[in-house]
Design an enzyme around this catalytic site. Structure first.
Site, PDB file in Angstrom:
ATOM      1  N   HIS A 175      11.659 -22.534  44.026  1.00 46.06           N
ATOM      2  CA  HIS A 175      10.468 -22.361  43.176  1.00 46.06           C
ATOM      3  C   HIS A 175       9.896 -20.934  43.227  1.00 46.06           C
ATOM      4  O   HIS A 175       9.657 -20.310  42.191  1.00 46.06           O
ATOM      5  CB  HIS A 175       9.363 -23.342  43.571  1.00 46.06           C
ATOM      6  CG  HIS A 175       9.791 -24.782  43.540  1.00 46.06           C
ATOM      7  ND1 HIS A 175      10.715 -25.260  42.661  1.00 46.06           N
ATOM      8  CD2 HIS A 175       9.424 -25.849  44.296  1.00 46.06           C
ATOM      9  CE1 HIS A 175      10.891 -26.563  42.863  1.00 46.06           C
ATOM     10  NE2 HIS A 175      10.122 -26.945  43.851  1.00 46.06           N
ATOM     11  N   LYS A 195      17.196 -30.796  42.792  1.00 44.58           N
ATOM     12  CA  LYS A 195      17.217 -30.119  44.079  1.00 44.58           C
ATOM     13  C   LYS A 195      17.069 -31.146  45.202  1.00 44.58           C
ATOM     14  O   LYS A 195      16.550 -32.217  44.916  1.00 44.58           O
ATOM     15  CB  LYS A 195      16.146 -29.041  44.130  1.00 44.58           C
ATOM     16  CG  LYS A 195      14.732 -29.541  44.427  1.00 44.58           C
ATOM     17  CD  LYS A 195      13.769 -28.412  44.485  1.00 44.58           C
ATOM     18  CE  LYS A 195      13.428 -28.026  45.892  1.00 44.58           C
ATOM     19  NZ  LYS A 195      12.373 -28.830  46.517  1.00 44.58           N
ATOM     20  N   GLU A 238      -0.404 -25.849  48.894  1.00 41.31           N
ATOM     21  CA  GLU A 238      -0.524 -27.293  48.669  1.00 41.31           C
ATOM     22  C   GLU A 238      -1.519 -27.887  49.653  1.00 41.31           C
ATOM     23  O   GLU A 238      -1.606 -27.429  50.798  1.00 41.31           O
ATOM     24  CB  GLU A 238       0.828 -27.970  48.855  1.00 41.31           C
ATOM     25  CG  GLU A 238       1.853 -27.520  47.842  1.00 41.31           C
ATOM     26  CD  GLU A 238       3.137 -28.334  47.968  1.00 41.31           C
ATOM     27  OE1 GLU A 238       3.201 -29.414  47.369  1.00 41.31           O
ATOM     28  OE2 GLU A 238       4.032 -27.887  48.685  1.00 41.31           O
ATOM     29  N   ARG A 285      21.879 -48.802  42.936  1.00 42.82           N
ATOM     30  CA  ARG A 285      22.454 -49.790  43.848  1.00 42.82           C
ATOM     31  C   ARG A 285      21.788 -51.164  43.710  1.00 42.82           C
ATOM     32  O   ARG A 285      22.425 -52.187  43.882  1.00 42.82           O
ATOM     33  CB  ARG A 285      22.268 -49.303  45.285  1.00 42.82           C
ATOM     34  CG  ARG A 285      23.584 -49.032  45.967  1.00 42.82           C
ATOM     35  CD  ARG A 285      23.366 -48.556  47.349  1.00 42.82           C
ATOM     36  NE  ARG A 285      22.083 -47.865  47.479  1.00 42.82           N
ATOM     37  CZ  ARG A 285      21.746 -47.122  48.517  1.00 42.82           C
ATOM     38  NH1 ARG A 285      22.591 -46.972  49.501  1.00 42.82           N
ATOM     39  NH2 ARG A 285      20.577 -46.523  48.615  1.00 42.82           N
ATOM     40  N   ASP A 287      12.815 -25.515  51.021  1.00 39.35           N
ATOM     41  CA  ASP A 287      12.202 -26.470  50.091  1.00 39.35           C
ATOM     42  C   ASP A 287      11.474 -25.767  48.942  1.00 39.35           C
ATOM     43  O   ASP A 287      11.435 -26.275  47.822  1.00 39.35           O
ATOM     44  CB  ASP A 287      11.206 -27.351  50.881  1.00 39.35           C
ATOM     45  CG  ASP A 287      10.599 -28.450  50.037  1.00 39.35           C
ATOM     46  OD1 ASP A 287      11.371 -29.197  49.411  1.00 39.35           O
ATOM     47  OD2 ASP A 287       9.352 -28.574  49.994  1.00 39.35           O
ATOM     48  N   LYS A 323       1.906 -26.186  53.355  1.00 42.58           N
ATOM     49  CA  LYS A 323       1.333 -27.530  53.213  1.00 42.58           C
ATOM     50  C   LYS A 323       0.001 -27.602  53.960  1.00 42.58           C
ATOM     51  O   LYS A 323      -0.218 -26.858  54.923  1.00 42.58           O
ATOM     52  CB  LYS A 323       2.273 -28.564  53.848  1.00 42.58           C
ATOM     53  CG  LYS A 323       3.696 -28.531  53.340  1.00 42.58           C
ATOM     54  CD  LYS A 323       3.855 -29.282  52.055  1.00 42.58           C
ATOM     55  CE  LYS A 323       5.297 -29.361  51.635  1.00 42.58           C
ATOM     56  NZ  LYS A 323       5.477 -29.630  50.223  1.00 42.58           N
TER      57      LYS A 323
HETATM   58  C1  BG6 Z   1       9.059 -29.995  45.445  1.00 44.08           C
HETATM   59  C2  BG6 Z   1       9.044 -29.868  46.946  1.00 44.08           C
HETATM   60  O1  BG6 Z   1      10.214 -29.411  44.912  1.00 44.08           O
HETATM   61  O2  BG6 Z   1       7.915 -29.335  44.909  1.00 44.08           O
HETATM   62  C3  BG6 Z   1       7.761 -30.441  47.517  1.00 44.08           C
HETATM   63  O3  BG6 Z   1      10.150 -30.566  47.486  1.00 44.08           O
HETATM   64  C4  BG6 Z   1       6.551 -29.826  46.854  1.00 44.08           C
HETATM   65  O4  BG6 Z   1       7.699 -30.233  48.931  1.00 44.08           O
HETATM   66  C5  BG6 Z   1       6.675 -29.888  45.331  1.00 44.08           C
HETATM   67  O5  BG6 Z   1       5.418 -30.567  47.266  1.00 44.08           O
HETATM   68  C6  BG6 Z   1       5.572 -29.082  44.671  1.00 44.08           C
HETATM   69  O6  BG6 Z   1       5.602 -29.293  43.271  1.00 44.08           O
HETATM   70  P1  BG6 Z   1       4.276 -29.202  42.387  1.00 44.08           P
HETATM   71  O7  BG6 Z   1       4.757 -29.343  40.993  1.00 44.08           O
HETATM   72  O8  BG6 Z   1       3.384 -30.310  42.834  1.00 44.08           O
HETATM   73  O9  BG6 Z   1       3.687 -27.857  42.680  1.00 44.08           O
END
Ligand code: BG6
Length: 485
Positions: free
Chosen positions: A242, A150, A218, A51, A237, A333
């Site tokens: 994942h 995603k 994380e 944009r 998420d 998290k």
């Molecule tokens: C993303 C999520 O797909 O993957 C995030 O939306 C997450 O919330 C991230 O922090 C983690 O990815 P990685 O590669 O840092 O483990």
């Protein structure tokens, strides 16, 4: 060991959402790295479309800023970066309206590179409108690829709708749904480990495996993206995509061949074999405020939020290989550390000749570490060294990939780099197929529907998650592998 580079064909990659965070943080630096590696030819064109009313020079300026911010200093090469800037083009575009489409069509048609890829680094609400335009203008040829990020839907109904929208303009063989976990080196190594070594396969089943743990922990919170995150939560998420992919690669049967459809067929069978999860087998959590940081609710900017940013669950796969073997998944998290690993815990030998009172070990386990310090550790039981009796102890047989493969300081391609090169090569093995995504939502939806309005358990920042998660394991006389680096 130097990485072998196989150059890809010359291509046009059109990035919708090129002014956004993902493009600046991952896509552009990733393509630069592939150019440095000699994999992306200098004739490739990277066409930003967004944009922002920029011209080519302004896009190049923005790309230069992200180069200095996201490419480590020792990997910066001014000569090659000049070539990279020459690859960049830009068209301001209105995804929903008419603005910019003629210019984009003219630019793409002007210098036909053998491969065309359209990377939709935009919200899912734009997948339909953009793909319709691409098809109507004719710039998307029957060989072009379309790449989507995603979240692929919010539930089964929305995922089906997105599949339908993309499907009206593109064949499944043209659609590349990214789950960046599939591009991680160790995730691919999981397949090599399982299917290139005869050693593991005979013990990779319910006869020998006690249980499997998949942890993606994380240390960051949701600050800065609370608004998106609060409508999603850890289940949507992280688990639906994942962790589901990690589960599939750990549990799937050997595919007939290492190709896109054979691998994805086997993953799909795993998802279809998942039992519904009992409410007692799920723990949801939210982090509390700490002395120097806000709580999940502060970061999500929603004082009434019941969204989980931690989830742990016990999952069963009802098939011949895994009947009776629990798979424990957890992700969250603001935990103690950033650490992702898959641990396969083996059963004890059928009969122990050693006194059990002396037991000081957990037993055999194979730990596949995704991050940090990618590698594999096999925990073996040996005799405790020294005099004074025969006691057993546990030692790790440790293989860090960086050490084993001779860390020569060379840049290792990250997940996005690998996946973008696969798009250009036309290899869909590491991308999710439409039916796979739908099956994952079909399993996830009832779990989420079940807990609507339920309050998550609170946990301390820097901990291993809520007490309920420890209790989930304790109930089964098991415990989580420690979250540590
Ligand atoms: C993303 C999520 O797909 O993957 C995030 O939306 C997450 O919330 C991230 O922090 C983690 O990815 P990685 O590669 O840092 O483990």
């Amino acid at each position: 060991m130097a990485t072998r580079i196989i150059p890809v064909e010359s291509s046009d990659m059109v990035i919708f959402g090129a002014s956004g965070d993902l493009a600046q943080r991952k896509i552009l630096p990733g393509l630069y790295h592939r150019l440095v590696a000699g994999q992306l030819p200098p004739t490739a064109r990277i066409i930003g479309a967004a944009r922002s009313k920029w011209n080519r020079e302004e896009f190049q300026k923005k790309a230069t800023e992200s180069y200095f911010e996201f490419v480590p200093e020792h990997e910066q090469n001014p000569e090659i970066f000049k070539t990279f800037l020459n690859c960049l083009h830009y068209v301001p575009i209105d995804a929903m309206g008419n603005g910019g489409w003629d210019e984009l069509t003219a630019l793409v048609n002007d210098n036909p590179n053998p491969v065309r890829a359209f990377y939709l680094s935009v919200g899912p609400s734009l997948f339909g409108p953009i793909s319709t335009r691409l098809s109507k203008t004719g710039i998307a040829t029957p060989e072009s690829r379309i790449v989507v990020e995603k979240p692929f839907g919010h539930d089964l109904a929305s995922a089906k709708e997105l599949n339908k929208q993309l499907g009206t303009c593109f064949k499944e063989s043209q659609i590349y749904r990214i789950d960046h976990y599939l591009g991680k080196e160790t995730v691919q190594n999981l397949m090599a480990l399982r299917f290139a070594n005869a050693l593991l396969e005979p013990v990779w089943n319910s006869q020998h495996v006690d249980h499997v743990q998949i942890s993606v922990s994380e240390s960051i919170g949701v600050e800065g993206r609370g608004e998106y995150y609060d409508t999603s939560g850890a289940m949507r998420d992280m688990v639906q995509n994942h962790l589901m992919q990690l589960l599939c690669l750990t549990a799937m049967e050997p595919p007939a061949k290492f190709n896109a459809d054979d691998v994805r067929d086997e993953k799909l069978k795993v998802i279809r074999s998942l039992d519904p999860v009992k409410p007692d087998d799920i723990v949801r959590g939210q982090y509390r405020a700490s002395t120097h940081d806000g709580s999940y609710k502060d970061h999500a900017i929603n004082p009434d939020s019941t969204t989980e940013c931690f989830v742990a669950l016990k999952v069963h796969i009802s098939n011949w290989r895994w009947a009776g073997v629990p798979f424990y998944l957890r992700t969250g998290k603001k935990l103690r550390a950033r650490m992702s690993e898959i641990s396969v815990i083996f059963k004890d030998p059928p009969h122990s000749i050693f006194p059990q009172s002396e037991r000081r070990h957990e037993g055999n386990s194979l730990v596949i570490r995704l991050q940090p310090d990618e590698g594999i550790t096999m925990h073996m039981i040996i005799k405790e060294p020294g005099q004074g009796g025969f006691r057993l102890t546990e030692v790790p047989l440790d293989m860090s990939f960086a050490e084993a493969l001779g860390d020569n300081g060379e840049h290792l391609a990250d997940a996005y780099e690998r996946l973008m090169m696969d798009v250009i090569r036309g290899d869909q093995t590491l991308f999710m197929r439409g039916d796979e995504v739908e099956a994952a939502w079909r399993w996830t939806d009832p779990i989420i529907a079940n807990w609507s309005g339920e309050k998550p358990e609170r946990y301390d920042q820097g901990s291993s998650g809520p007490d309920g998660s420890l209790a989930l394991m304790h109930r089964d006389s098991r415990r989580w592998h420690a979250i540590e680096v």
